[in-house]
Scaffold this motif. Structure first.
Motif, PDB file in Angstrom:
ATOM      1  N   SER A 178     -55.637  80.152  92.766  1.00 49.31           N
ATOM      2  CA  SER A 178     -55.942  81.316  91.927  1.00 49.31           C
ATOM      3  C   SER A 178     -56.693  82.409  92.678  1.00 49.31           C
ATOM      4  O   SER A 178     -56.767  83.548  92.213  1.00 49.31           O
ATOM      5  N   GLU A 179     -57.245  82.071  93.854  1.00 47.63           N
ATOM      6  CA  GLU A 179     -58.046  83.031  94.615  1.00 47.63           C
ATOM      7  C   GLU A 179     -57.392  83.468  95.918  1.00 47.63           C
ATOM      8  O   GLU A 179     -57.947  84.299  96.643  1.00 47.63           O
ATOM      9  N   ALA A 180     -56.219  82.944  96.233  1.00 43.28           N
ATOM     10  CA  ALA A 180     -55.604  83.168  97.542  1.00 43.28           C
ATOM     11  C   ALA A 180     -55.313  84.636  97.811  1.00 43.28           C
ATOM     12  O   ALA A 180     -55.404  85.100  98.956  1.00 43.28           O
ATOM     13  N   ARG A 181     -54.984  85.391  96.788  1.00 45.41           N
ATOM     14  CA  ARG A 181     -54.615  86.793  97.000  1.00 45.41           C
ATOM     15  C   ARG A 181     -55.803  87.675  97.362  1.00 45.41           C
ATOM     16  O   ARG A 181     -55.630  88.857  97.655  1.00 45.41           O
ATOM     17  N   ARG A 182     -56.997  87.128  97.339  1.00 46.34           N
ATOM     18  CA  ARG A 182     -58.170  87.884  97.777  1.00 46.34           C
ATOM     19  C   ARG A 182     -58.248  87.964  99.302  1.00 46.34           C
ATOM     20  O   ARG A 182     -59.015  88.752  99.853  1.00 46.34           O
ATOM     21  N   PHE A 183     -57.461  87.133  99.976  1.00 46.59           N
ATOM     22  CA  PHE A 183     -57.469  87.090 101.430  1.00 46.59           C
ATOM     23  C   PHE A 183     -56.447  88.087 101.984  1.00 46.59           C
ATOM     24  O   PHE A 183     -55.589  88.595 101.258  1.00 46.59           O
ATOM     25  N   ASP A 184     -56.558  88.352 103.283  1.00 49.42           N
ATOM     26  CA  ASP A 184     -55.633  89.277 103.947  1.00 49.42           C
ATOM     27  C   ASP A 184     -54.353  88.519 104.265  1.00 49.42           C
ATOM     28  O   ASP A 184     -54.270  87.792 105.256  1.00 49.42           O
ATOM     29  N   LEU A 185     -53.341  88.696 103.419  1.00 46.92           N
ATOM     30  CA  LEU A 185     -52.109  87.918 103.512  1.00 46.92           C
ATOM     31  C   LEU A 185     -50.932  88.794 103.900  1.00 46.92           C
ATOM     32  O   LEU A 185     -50.861  89.958 103.519  1.00 46.92           O
ATOM     33  N   PRO A 186     -49.970  88.242 104.637  1.00 51.05           N
ATOM     34  CA  PRO A 186     -48.697  88.944 104.831  1.00 51.05           C
ATOM     35  C   PRO A 186     -47.985  89.083 103.483  1.00 51.05           C
ATOM     36  O   PRO A 186     -48.169  88.262 102.579  1.00 51.05           O
ATOM     37  N   PHE A 187     -47.148  90.105 103.381  1.00 50.48           N
ATOM     38  CA  PHE A 187     -46.414  90.326 102.131  1.00 50.48           C
ATOM     39  C   PHE A 187     -45.616  89.094 101.725  1.00 50.48           C
ATOM     40  O   PHE A 187     -45.632  88.670 100.566  1.00 50.48           O
ATOM     41  N   ILE A 188     -44.914  88.499 102.688  1.00 50.02           N
ATOM     42  CA  ILE A 188     -44.036  87.384 102.342  1.00 50.02           C
ATOM     43  C   ILE A 188     -44.843  86.188 101.848  1.00 50.02           C
ATOM     44  O   ILE A 188     -44.386  85.412 101.000  1.00 50.02           O
ATOM     45  N   THR A 189     -46.073  86.031 102.353  1.00 47.75           N
ATOM     46  CA  THR A 189     -46.929  84.941 101.896  1.00 47.75           C
ATOM     47  C   THR A 189     -47.293  85.127 100.435  1.00 47.75           C
ATOM     48  O   THR A 189     -47.342  84.164  99.657  1.00 47.75           O
ATOM     49  N   GLU A 190     -47.536  86.362 100.027  1.00 46.11           N
ATOM     50  CA  GLU A 190     -47.819  86.633  98.618  1.00 46.11           C
ATOM     51  C   GLU A 190     -46.624  86.267  97.741  1.00 46.11           C
ATOM     52  O   GLU A 190     -46.778  85.723  96.640  1.00 46.11           O
ATOM     53  N   VAL A 191     -45.431  86.561  98.225  1.00 41.92           N
ATOM     54  CA  VAL A 191     -44.225  86.229  97.471  1.00 41.92           C
ATOM     55  C   VAL A 191     -44.079  84.709  97.345  1.00 41.92           C
ATOM     56  O   VAL A 191     -43.776  84.182  96.267  1.00 41.92           O
ATOM     57  N   VAL A 192     -44.314  84.008  98.434  1.00 38.41           N
ATOM     58  CA  VAL A 192     -44.201  82.550  98.423  1.00 38.41           C
ATOM     59  C   VAL A 192     -45.257  81.935  97.503  1.00 38.41           C
ATOM     60  O   VAL A 192     -44.991  80.952  96.797  1.00 38.41           O
ATOM     61  N   LEU A 193     -46.449  82.510  97.489  1.00 36.19           N
ATOM     62  CA  LEU A 193     -47.505  81.993  96.622  1.00 36.19           C
ATOM     63  C   LEU A 193     -47.089  82.025  95.157  1.00 36.19           C
ATOM     64  O   LEU A 193     -47.412  81.113  94.389  1.00 36.19           O
ATOM     65  N   ALA A 194     -46.397  83.079  94.766  1.00 36.35           N
ATOM     66  CA  ALA A 194     -45.919  83.170  93.390  1.00 36.35           C
ATOM     67  C   ALA A 194     -44.940  82.031  93.091  1.00 36.35           C
ATOM     68  O   ALA A 194     -44.948  81.449  92.003  1.00 36.35           O
ATOM     69  N   GLU A 195     -44.092  81.713  94.063  1.00 36.49           N
ATOM     70  CA  GLU A 195     -43.137  80.610  93.893  1.00 36.49           C
ATOM     71  C   GLU A 195     -43.876  79.278  93.779  1.00 36.49           C
ATOM     72  O   GLU A 195     -43.544  78.429  92.944  1.00 36.49           O
ATOM     73  N   VAL A 196     -44.893  79.083  94.610  1.00 35.20           N
ATOM     74  CA  VAL A 196     -45.679  77.848  94.578  1.00 35.20           C
ATOM     75  C   VAL A 196     -46.402  77.707  93.241  1.00 35.20           C
ATOM     76  O   VAL A 196     -46.419  76.624  92.637  1.00 35.20           O
TER      77      VAL A 196
END
Length: 233
Positions: A178-196
């Motif tokens: 629930s807190e991962a998007r607060r970090f400096d993430l690549p765009f594709i990682t944000e997309v994958v997080l939604a899938e996870v």
């Protein structure tokens, strides 16, 4: 041998999901400031497939459904190499073991000797193929990355022991989903997080896998098994 750094390389990435039924978290680390690919970004463990990965014996194979999805738009013989690469990269970058107790037969490849010394054989049956992404053109490195989700219960040993990790990723840590998007993430990682996040309550391998294909012609969201993803406004 000179490596063509502009060529697209097959790669495997591992998303380890911990406490999925209570307060789920994922394992991530930060790439170095001088890294050619995604410097300073927080990422999942992973990396390119090595030539020898296809010859690594697996104590248990990938689930049949995942093997089938990996076959689409890819050589069939690549499946085992991707699974081995995922296990190797997880070990190298975090020191965590995805395997089963056992003794290797015959010579152990140099980049697997540390893993073998733990008394384990690599095992792929807990890996679930959940996402595929092709790096857009124009980047200093391009990868055809397959993302594998694995439940932390399948990891051998202490989940908080990173003493055997290489220095490729710093600040290795379990991050609340629930807190991962607060970090400096690549765009594709944000997309994958939604899938996870959408798979937390479903322990089964996905029936279809998203494929973010970036080519010189277009960037497309597809579904492996031929079903296009719905468009959003």
């Amino acid at each position: 041998m000179t490596i063509d750094k502009s060529a697209i390389r097959n790669a495997a990435t591992v998303i380890v999901l911990r406490d999925r039924h209570d307060d789920p978290s994922i394992l991530m680390g930060q790439r170095g400031a001088k890294a050619a690919f995604m410097p300073n970004k927080f990422v999942f463990p992973g990396g390119a497939v090595d030539a020898g990965d296809a010859r690594i014996p697996l104590a248990r194979p990938l689930p049949d459904l995942c093997r089938d999805r990996l076959c689409e738009d890819a050589p069939e013989e690549l499946q085992q190499a991707l699974a081995a690469a995922a296990i190797r990269e997880l070990w190298e970058e975090t020191g965590l073991i995805l395997g089963t107790p056992g003794k290797w037969h015959g010579p152990v490849p140099e980049d697997w000797q540390g893993f073998a010394a733990t008394g384990h054989l690599p095992s792929a049956d807990a890996l679930q193929f959940v996402f595929r992404a092709l790096t857009p053109p124009g980047r200093p490195r391009r990868f055809d990355a397959r993302f594998f989700l694995v439940d932390a219960d399948a990891i051998q040993g202490d989940l908080d022991d990173f003493t055997h990790a290489s220095d490729e990723l710093s600040h290795l840590q379990w991050i609340k989903l629930s807190e991962a998007r607060r970090f400096d993430l690549p765009f594709i990682t944000e997309v994958v997080l939604a899938e996870v996040a959408g798979r937390v309550d479903d322990p089964a391998p996905p029936a279809s896998v998203p494929y973010f294909r970036n080519s010189d012609e277009a960037s497309l969201f597809l579904r492996l098994r031929g079903r296009a993803m719905p468009e959003h406004d």
